[in-house]
Scaffold this active site. Structure first.
Site, PDB file in Angstrom:
ATOM      1  N   SER A 182       1.020  -1.022   0.141  1.00  0.00           N
ATOM      2  CA  SER A 182       0.042   0.119   0.064  1.00  0.00           C
ATOM      3  C   SER A 182       0.805   1.361  -0.058  1.00  0.00           C
ATOM      4  CB  SER A 182      -1.044  -0.146   1.121  1.00  0.00           C
ATOM      5  OG  SER A 182      -1.934   0.906   1.083  1.00  0.00           O
ATOM      6  N   ASP A 322      -5.135  -3.986  -2.957  1.00  0.00           N
ATOM      7  CA  ASP A 322      -4.240  -3.728  -1.925  1.00  0.00           C
ATOM      8  C   ASP A 322      -3.375  -4.798  -1.381  1.00  0.00           C
ATOM      9  OD1 ASP A 322      -2.954  -2.500   0.470  1.00  0.00           O
ATOM     10  OD2 ASP A 322      -4.575  -2.235   1.448  1.00  0.00           O
TER      11      ASP A 322
END
Length: 493
Positions: A182, A322
């Site tokens: 991320s 993610d």
């Protein structure tokens, strides 16, 4: 009435918490060590925390070989006796007594080993021709292992990572292996696409595009297109990272970037994208996938360069999200790929940091903390098994998805050998999904630096030899390519 000594300690501790540079922090910490008696403890050889005599024997062996210029003995001694964490010298308890440094014997041992490595690398020996010397140091570096820096997710709060990186870079302790998920993938990508000479620019965030967030509206989010605009995120990443593939990034910086992404489709597993696994994949594309928090950003397609340098889709049928959803810290995979022997984690995930702090407080060694540790482990074990059962067997789709997310969170490990984390207040959470102001960037960066400084001594003890060996190998390769000019190595702090 408090004694004058106690008042001085309190005053120094307040100054320590407000230090704005490492040099300030270091000087105050040394004074506190002197006042607390820990400076004397460092001088003492004996301790049940490590094998002092094993380390002393190795120290004397290497020092004597250096003093007598016994090259054969020195070469053999380094090759067969250089082991990571010799005599348990990296024991965390050895670095918990004092704020700066540890036992003087350990410091002296690290000094003499690094001096010996530089001496062998820089000196021409008939016993060790240049080509053999390169193989010699490759073998030692592989056997010794290397440190890795892992940067977690955390949205805007992940700018804390910049402060961690800055503190490590200024002390010459930044690992060459860096992984990110991320927002951590953005920092890792920026580190991995810049040369050493360009890193100072990275450490001044005001020079970069820090505007990844653009609201798309409720309808876009509810329809599956994400509440935030992917195009804004892509512009931000391409401007900060450039158009490098993983292979091109490594050739440019000498740092190995690793980015975790999670699959959307069934029959796919999370992946660690790197120069080994995905050499032609575009780094910004991998980071974009790793930043695509489900619901916040729409899933994305990965992009690569073909043999002509054209940008084309990579596995066009697949979409990714993610990386921290399934694999925030890919420690096991890094150990397999890079022989990692020491993990340094900068952890900023908002749902993790409070529990790290609580665990650190409650999990102190000793009988009083034992019931809590047993209970928390049992709850985690049974919670993970329950979530795993529900995600596999529930007929309710919502229950399955929630259970799947719970399982991945419970199944992960969120810490490393050294874990650096912020101290969140409610004010921090207000900034999670917003473009940061210059003031917030500066504040989070300084928080990252301050959180790193107390760990510098332990990081140095674990990483100093590894980083020097890595530098020696790189410089010997350059020397081979350039026709054997003299080799002079940068001193590691």
């Amino acid at each position: 009435m408090k004694s004058s000594r106690n008042k001085k300690v309190e005053r120094l501790e307040a100054q320590l918490a407000e230090a704005s540079t490492y040099d300030q922090w270091h000087q105050i910490a040394l004074e506190l060590d002197e006042l607390s008696g820990q400076a004397a403890w460092k001088q003492e050889l004996e301790s049940d925390l490590y094998n002092a005599h094993l380390i002393l024997d190795r120290y004397n062996e290497i020092r004597q070989a250096l003093e007598r210029r016994d090259h054969v003995r020195l070469i053999r001694s380094l090759r067969q006796g250089l082991h990571h964490d010799l005599g348990n010298m990296g024991n965390p308890a050895l670095f918990a007594r004092s704020r700066v440094g540890t036992k003087l014997l350990i410091e002296n041992y690290l000094d003499v080993v690094c001096h010996a490595i530089r001496y062998v690398a820089e000196t021409d020996f008939p016993e060790l021709p240049l080509a053999d010397k390169l193989d010699y140091f490759k073998d030692i570096a592989l056997a010794y292992g290397s440190p890795a820096l892992l940067l977690s997710g955390g949205a805007t709060l992940g700018l804390f990572h910049i402060g961690v990186v800055k503190a490590l870079w200024e002390r010459r302790l930044l690992p060459r292996v860096i992984a990110g998920s991320s927002v951590g993938s953005i920092i890792a990508a920026m580190l991995g696409t810049r040369t050493d000479d360009e890193l100072d620019d990275l450490l001044h965030p005001e020079n970069h595009n820090l505007q990844p967030w653009k609201w798309q509206g409720w309808m876009a989010g509810l329809s599956g297109r994400g509440f935030m605009d992917n195009r804004q995120l892509e512009r931000c990443l391409r401007e900060n990272i450039g158009e490098y593939t993983f292979l091109e990034a490594y050739e440019r910086s000498g740092r190995s970037i690793n980015i975790t992404v999670s699959p959307v489709h069934e029959h796919q597993r999370e992946r660690l994208l790197s120069g080994y696994t995905s050499p032609y994949l575009l780094v910004w594309s991998a980071s974009m996938a790793s930043c695509s928090v489900p619901g916040v950003f729409a899933p994305v397609q990965l992009m690569k360069k073909d043999e002509l340098g054209q940008i084309i889709p990579y596995q066009p049928r697949l979409r990714w999200v993610d990386g921290s959803v399934v694999s925030d810290l890919p420690v096991d995979r890094l150990r397999h790929l890079y022989d990692v022997n020491f993990t340094l984690v900068s952890q900023t995930n908002p749902h993790v940091v409070p529990f790290l702090r609580a665990s650190k407080h409650r999990g102190r060694p000793g009988l009083l903390g034992l019931p809590w540790r047993m209970l928390s482990r049992e709850l985690k074990f049974h919670g993970k098994e329950l979530a795993n059962y529900l995600r596999q067997h529930s007929d309710n789709e919502v229950v399955r998805q929630v259970a799947g997310q719970a399982y991945t969170i419970l199944a992960q490990r969120y810490s490393g050998d050294v874990t650096i984390a912020p101290r969140y207040t409610l004010a921090h959470y207000r900034h999670m999904l917003s473009n940061p102001s210059p003031e917030l960037v500066a504040r989070l960066t300084l928080e990252g630096e301050r959180a790193t400084w107390p760990h510098i001594s332990r990081i140095r003890a674990h990483s100093r030899i590894s980083l020097l060996l890595s530098q020696v190998v790189r410089d010997l390769k350059d020397r081979m390519r350039k026709g054997s000019p003299a080799l002079r190595l940068v001193q590691h702090s």
